[in-house]
Motif scaffolding. Sequence first.
Motif, PDB file in Angstrom:
ATOM      1  N   TRP A   1      79.091  46.548   1.438  1.00 32.55           N
ATOM      2  CA  TRP A   1      79.333  46.909   2.833  1.00 32.55           C
ATOM      3  C   TRP A   1      80.821  46.750   3.149  1.00 32.55           C
ATOM      4  CZ3 TRP A   1      75.471  46.947   7.185  1.00 32.55           C
ATOM      5  CH2 TRP A   1      74.182  47.235   6.722  1.00 32.55           C
ATOM      6  N   LEU A   2      81.295  47.537   4.117  1.00 35.46           N
ATOM      7  CA  LEU A   2      82.718  47.529   4.453  1.00 35.46           C
ATOM      8  C   LEU A   2      82.898  47.554   5.961  1.00 35.46           C
ATOM      9  CD1 LEU A   2      85.711  47.757   3.540  1.00 35.46           C
ATOM     10  CD2 LEU A   2      85.418  50.250   3.641  1.00 35.46           C
ATOM     11  N   LEU A   3      83.704  46.634   6.460  1.00 35.87           N
ATOM     12  CA  LEU A   3      84.093  46.594   7.869  1.00 35.87           C
ATOM     13  C   LEU A   3      85.559  47.005   7.954  1.00 35.87           C
ATOM     14  CD1 LEU A   3      83.454  45.871  10.830  1.00 35.87           C
ATOM     15  CD2 LEU A   3      84.084  43.503  10.290  1.00 35.87           C
ATOM     16  N   ALA A   4      85.832  48.092   8.653  1.00 36.83           N
ATOM     17  CA  ALA A   4      87.186  48.638   8.671  1.00 36.83           C
ATOM     18  C   ALA A   4      87.478  49.273  10.022  1.00 36.83           C
ATOM     19  CB  ALA A   4      87.350  49.673   7.548  1.00 36.83           C
ATOM     20  N   GLY A   5      88.745  49.614  10.218  1.00 41.16           N
ATOM     21  CA  GLY A   5      89.151  50.322  11.412  1.00 41.16           C
ATOM     22  C   GLY A   5      89.198  51.817  11.170  1.00 41.16           C
ATOM     23  N   LEU A   6      88.994  52.582  12.233  1.00 42.93           N
ATOM     24  CA  LEU A   6      89.054  54.036  12.135  1.00 42.93           C
ATOM     25  C   LEU A   6      90.504  54.476  12.051  1.00 42.93           C
ATOM     26  CD1 LEU A   6      87.164  56.628  12.397  1.00 42.93           C
ATOM     27  CD2 LEU A   6      88.004  56.714  14.758  1.00 42.93           C
ATOM     28  N   SER A   7      90.797  55.341  11.109  1.00 40.23           N
ATOM     29  CA  SER A   7      92.145  55.866  10.951  1.00 40.23           C
ATOM     30  C   SER A   7      92.481  56.848  12.066  1.00 40.23           C
ATOM     31  CB  SER A   7      92.269  56.574   9.601  1.00 40.23           C
ATOM     32  OG  SER A   7      93.446  57.360   9.545  1.00 40.23           O
ATOM     33  N   ALA A   8      93.760  56.876  12.445  1.00 38.14           N
ATOM     34  CA  ALA A   8      94.221  57.850  13.430  1.00 38.14           C
ATOM     35  C   ALA A   8      94.085  59.273  12.909  1.00 38.14           C
ATOM     36  CB  ALA A   8      95.669  57.572  13.810  1.00 38.14           C
ATOM     37  N   GLU A   9      93.884  59.414  11.614  1.00 41.17           N
ATOM     38  CA  GLU A   9      93.694  60.736  11.011  1.00 41.17           C
ATOM     39  C   GLU A   9      92.269  60.886  10.460  1.00 41.17           C
ATOM     40  OE1 GLU A   9      96.053  62.781  11.560  1.00 41.17           O
ATOM     41  OE2 GLU A   9      97.343  61.186  12.339  1.00 41.17           O
ATOM     42  N   ALA A  10      91.326  60.174  11.030  1.00 45.52           N
ATOM     43  CA  ALA A  10      89.946  60.222  10.546  1.00 45.52           C
ATOM     44  C   ALA A  10      89.435  61.658  10.540  1.00 45.52           C
ATOM     45  CB  ALA A  10      89.058  59.358  11.423  1.00 45.52           C
ATOM     46  N   PRO A  11      88.725  62.049   9.487  1.00 41.14           N
ATOM     47  CA  PRO A  11      88.228  63.425   9.413  1.00 41.14           C
ATOM     48  C   PRO A  11      87.126  63.693  10.423  1.00 41.14           C
ATOM     49  CG  PRO A  11      87.357  62.130   7.596  1.00 41.14           C
ATOM     50  CD  PRO A  11      88.375  61.263   8.289  1.00 41.14           C
ATOM     51  N   ALA A  12      86.915  64.966  10.686  1.00 41.96           N
ATOM     52  CA  ALA A  12      85.897  65.365  11.655  1.00 41.96           C
ATOM     53  C   ALA A  12      84.516  64.875  11.259  1.00 41.96           C
ATOM     54  CB  ALA A  12      85.894  66.886  11.810  1.00 41.96           C
ATOM     55  N   GLU A  13      84.246  64.780   9.959  1.00 41.63           N
ATOM     56  CA  GLU A  13      82.926  64.337   9.500  1.00 41.63           C
ATOM     57  C   GLU A  13      82.654  62.891   9.915  1.00 41.63           C
ATOM     58  OE1 GLU A  13      84.326  67.723   7.172  1.00 41.63           O
ATOM     59  OE2 GLU A  13      85.228  65.773   7.634  1.00 41.63           O
ATOM     60  N   THR A  14      83.677  62.041   9.852  1.00 35.21           N
ATOM     61  CA  THR A  14      83.511  60.645  10.261  1.00 35.21           C
ATOM     62  C   THR A  14      83.283  60.554  11.762  1.00 35.21           C
ATOM     63  OG1 THR A  14      84.907  59.877   8.440  1.00 35.21           O
ATOM     64  CG2 THR A  14      84.583  58.366  10.287  1.00 35.21           C
ATOM     65  N   ILE A  15      84.069  61.309  12.526  1.00 35.10           N
ATOM     66  CA  ILE A  15      83.885  61.333  13.979  1.00 35.10           C
ATOM     67  C   ILE A  15      82.480  61.792  14.329  1.00 35.10           C
ATOM     68  CG2 ILE A  15      84.651  62.419  16.123  1.00 35.10           C
ATOM     69  CD1 ILE A  15      86.659  60.400  15.011  1.00 35.10           C
ATOM     70  N   ALA A  16      82.006  62.828  13.663  1.00 31.61           N
ATOM     71  CA  ALA A  16      80.666  63.350  13.940  1.00 31.61           C
ATOM     72  C   ALA A  16      79.597  62.314  13.634  1.00 31.61           C
ATOM     73  CB  ALA A  16      80.425  64.619  13.121  1.00 31.61           C
ATOM     74  N   GLU A  17      79.780  61.539  12.579  1.00 32.35           N
ATOM     75  CA  GLU A  17      78.794  60.507  12.239  1.00 32.35           C
ATOM     76  C   GLU A  17      78.777  59.411  13.302  1.00 32.35           C
ATOM     77  OE1 GLU A  17      77.406  57.670   8.482  1.00 32.35           O
ATOM     78  OE2 GLU A  17      79.237  58.881   8.315  1.00 32.35           O
ATOM     79  N   ILE A  18      79.952  59.030  13.796  1.00 34.53           N
ATOM     80  CA  ILE A  18      80.020  58.040  14.880  1.00 34.53           C
ATOM     81  C   ILE A  18      79.344  58.585  16.131  1.00 34.53           C
ATOM     82  CG2 ILE A  18      81.591  56.850  16.470  1.00 34.53           C
ATOM     83  CD1 ILE A  18      83.569  56.617  14.117  1.00 34.53           C
ATOM     84  N   GLN A  19      79.633  59.830  16.478  1.00 34.47           N
ATOM     85  CA  GLN A  19      79.044  60.428  17.675  1.00 34.47           C
ATOM     86  C   GLN A  19      77.518  60.519  17.566  1.00 34.47           C
ATOM     87  OE1 GLN A  19      81.340  64.044  17.528  1.00 34.47           O
ATOM     88  NE2 GLN A  19      82.711  63.379  19.167  1.00 34.47           N
TER      89      GLN A  19
END
Length: 270
Positions: free
Chosen positions: A117-135
């Motif tokens: 498991w990984l706890l991390a911060g979201l990058s300012a350049e996070a890809p659209a796929e990551t944003i969509a998963e969060i949403q």
Amino acid sequence: MKSDDPEFCGSAAQLVLLGAVRAWTAEATATPGLFQGGRLIGIDDLETLGDAAALRVFEAMGAVIVKFIPGENEAGFRARFAAPERRFTAWDVFVGGNEARRISSAYVEAFVLPDGWLLAGLSAEAPAETIAEIQTLQELCGVAPVPGYYQRGHAVPAVVSVLSDETGKIAATAQAYARHHADGPWAGHIFCGMVAVHPDHRRKGLGTLINASVITNAFAQLECTHVYEHAASDNLPSHAMIEASGLRRDNRYRCVMLHDARRFGEYFTN
């Protein structure tokens, strides 16, 4: 639903609102008392800004959120803005300073994650796929999705914590935003919250973990003297999570949102 722009997610009415909020970024940033909240245009100094300005935002957007209303003024606000099609949602306000920083940091350091498991911060350049998963996770948890540009910090300074399982799937997320004007009454107060934990991973302490993580990162990365969160008065699990992160309810204030039920239905967001 997704719009043609992958940055945006929500119902048809929410998508219209998100576009309107983005278009108001310059005005909200330039106007003391207003703030750009990603999902809503908000007011953090109603006494100075006045009811006319609040009504203008509401009429343009169909929704407005008012922060830090003195508790004794909430009933008057509701009475002045009441109408058959309007719905009010109110939350208690929890605030924390250095004690919240200390308690949250200690919680994160002591928490033992499962292997992989990984706890991390979201990058300012996070890809659209990551944003969509969060949403998608936000929608699953009853949280109105936050647009991608806002999560990346392209409107106001932002910190987003993301917890991923051993397969890389997002198990939990929480977000923090420096929304308030530097010369306003709430300078240095950072909004934290929008905690979302996947149903498959609840009752494991991950809500407090992700909340404590975003608080710790807000103090470390944003110009922050205090953090604050909201929770409904009857949402005792959220109270427990927030207080486990070192915040305490400030009974002087409430947060109240007003929305048009004809556009958004009876329910807007947690």
